[in-house]
Design a protein around this motif. Sequence first.
Motif, PDB file in Angstrom:
ATOM      1  N   VAL A   1      40.747  55.711  15.178  1.00  0.00           N
ATOM      2  CA  VAL A   1      40.484  55.332  13.788  1.00  0.00           C
ATOM      3  C   VAL A   1      39.020  55.574  13.464  1.00  0.00           C
ATOM      4  O   VAL A   1      38.129  55.066  14.156  1.00  0.00           O
ATOM      5  CB  VAL A   1      40.836  53.844  13.541  1.00  0.00           C
TER       6      VAL A   1
ATOM      7  N   CYS B   1      36.114  55.089  10.424  1.00  0.00           N
ATOM      8  CA  CYS B   1      35.872  54.244   9.250  1.00  0.00           C
ATOM      9  C   CYS B   1      34.587  54.680   8.555  1.00  0.00           C
ATOM     10  O   CYS B   1      33.588  54.956   9.222  1.00  0.00           O
ATOM     11  CB  CYS B   1      35.739  52.779   9.659  1.00  0.00           C
TER      12      CYS B   1
ATOM     13  N   ALA C   1      39.537  53.545   6.118  1.00  0.00           N
ATOM     14  CA  ALA C   1      39.989  53.820   7.481  1.00  0.00           C
ATOM     15  C   ALA C   1      40.943  55.009   7.485  1.00  0.00           C
ATOM     16  O   ALA C   1      41.786  55.138   6.602  1.00  0.00           O
ATOM     17  CB  ALA C   1      40.686  52.604   8.075  1.00  0.00           C
TER      18      ALA C   1
ATOM     19  N   ILE D   1      47.456  51.876   9.100  1.00  0.00           N
ATOM     20  CA  ILE D   1      45.995  51.988   9.207  1.00  0.00           C
ATOM     21  C   ILE D   1      45.422  52.714   7.999  1.00  0.00           C
ATOM     22  O   ILE D   1      44.404  52.287   7.431  1.00  0.00           O
ATOM     23  CB  ILE D   1      45.612  52.707  10.515  1.00  0.00           C
ATOM     24  N   ASN D   2      46.068  53.782   7.574  1.00  0.00           N
ATOM     25  CA  ASN D   2      45.569  54.553   6.434  1.00  0.00           C
ATOM     26  C   ASN D   2      45.612  53.764   5.125  1.00  0.00           C
ATOM     27  O   ASN D   2      44.909  54.098   4.177  1.00  0.00           O
ATOM     28  CB  ASN D   2      46.344  55.857   6.279  1.00  0.00           C
TER      29      ASN D   2
ATOM     30  N   GLU E   1      42.413  46.845  21.515  1.00  0.00           N
ATOM     31  CA  GLU E   1      41.249  47.695  21.311  1.00  0.00           C
ATOM     32  C   GLU E   1      40.768  48.156  22.682  1.00  0.00           C
ATOM     33  O   GLU E   1      40.614  47.352  23.601  1.00  0.00           O
ATOM     34  CB  GLU E   1      40.139  46.941  20.601  1.00  0.00           C
TER      35      GLU E   1
ATOM     36  N   ALA F   1      43.421  57.238  10.315  1.00  0.00           N
ATOM     37  CA  ALA F   1      43.983  57.185  11.665  1.00  0.00           C
ATOM     38  C   ALA F   1      44.519  58.523  12.125  1.00  0.00           C
ATOM     39  O   ALA F   1      45.042  59.305  11.343  1.00  0.00           O
ATOM     40  CB  ALA F   1      45.103  56.156  11.709  1.00  0.00           C
TER      41      ALA F   1
ATOM     42  N   ILE G   1      44.435  50.901   4.767  1.00  0.00           N
ATOM     43  CA  ILE G   1      43.182  50.147   4.717  1.00  0.00           C
ATOM     44  C   ILE G   1      42.119  51.039   4.088  1.00  0.00           C
ATOM     45  O   ILE G   1      41.884  52.159   4.550  1.00  0.00           O
ATOM     46  CB  ILE G   1      42.743  49.719   6.137  1.00  0.00           C
TER      47      ILE G   1
ATOM     48  N   ALA H   1      45.819  55.262  19.150  1.00  0.00           N
ATOM     49  CA  ALA H   1      45.395  55.476  17.765  1.00  0.00           C
ATOM     50  C   ALA H   1      43.873  55.581  17.742  1.00  0.00           C
ATOM     51  O   ALA H   1      43.179  54.693  18.247  1.00  0.00           O
ATOM     52  CB  ALA H   1      45.854  54.341  16.864  1.00  0.00           C
TER      53      ALA H   1
ATOM     54  N   VAL I   1      48.416  46.823  12.012  1.00  0.00           N
ATOM     55  CA  VAL I   1      49.400  47.446  12.902  1.00  0.00           C
ATOM     56  C   VAL I   1      50.375  46.396  13.436  1.00  0.00           C
ATOM     57  O   VAL I   1      51.579  46.645  13.528  1.00  0.00           O
ATOM     58  CB  VAL I   1      48.688  48.197  14.043  1.00  0.00           C
TER      59      VAL I   1
ATOM     60  N   ILE J   1      42.212  46.111  11.553  1.00  0.00           N
ATOM     61  CA  ILE J   1      43.092  47.219  11.922  1.00  0.00           C
ATOM     62  C   ILE J   1      44.217  46.716  12.819  1.00  0.00           C
ATOM     63  O   ILE J   1      45.388  47.048  12.615  1.00  0.00           O
ATOM     64  CB  ILE J   1      42.280  48.330  12.618  1.00  0.00           C
TER      65      ILE J   1
END
Length: 125
Positions: free
Chosen positions: A95, A97, A82, A76-77, A119, A84, A79, A93, A110, A106
């Motif tokens: 996140v 942004c 973003a 995630i990091n 989500e 996390a 991106i 998680a 992952v 995202i």
Amino acid sequence: MSNLIVIVVLLLIVAWAVEESAKHLHGEGGCCGGGSCERIAKPEKKKLDGPVLHSYDFQVEGMHCENCAAKVARAINAIDGAAADVSLRKKHAHVDCDRDIAPATIIAAVAREGYAVKEISGEMK
């Protein structure tokens, strides 16, 4: 007599395998990348360049150890925009942004690491 020896050896192997599997499922011991999980360095907390515009929460299935959680956080990091915060215990998680990033982006990052993502909430700030 030789059958008894073979049975004892097999029982020892099965007992060892069950014990190691139990450790793995509780997030202990070596896992998902080898070595001891205690030696896995947690990724540094990523700082965003701008104010938080969106926050998302995801349920992440398949994490068994700190190495797994670190892999999810790194994915995630990676991106742009973003950051996390990943909890192994909660399989969660969070996140933040600082730009428009679709939740699907995202989730895809992952999922490429081999984890199932759902989500559970998202909001604009």
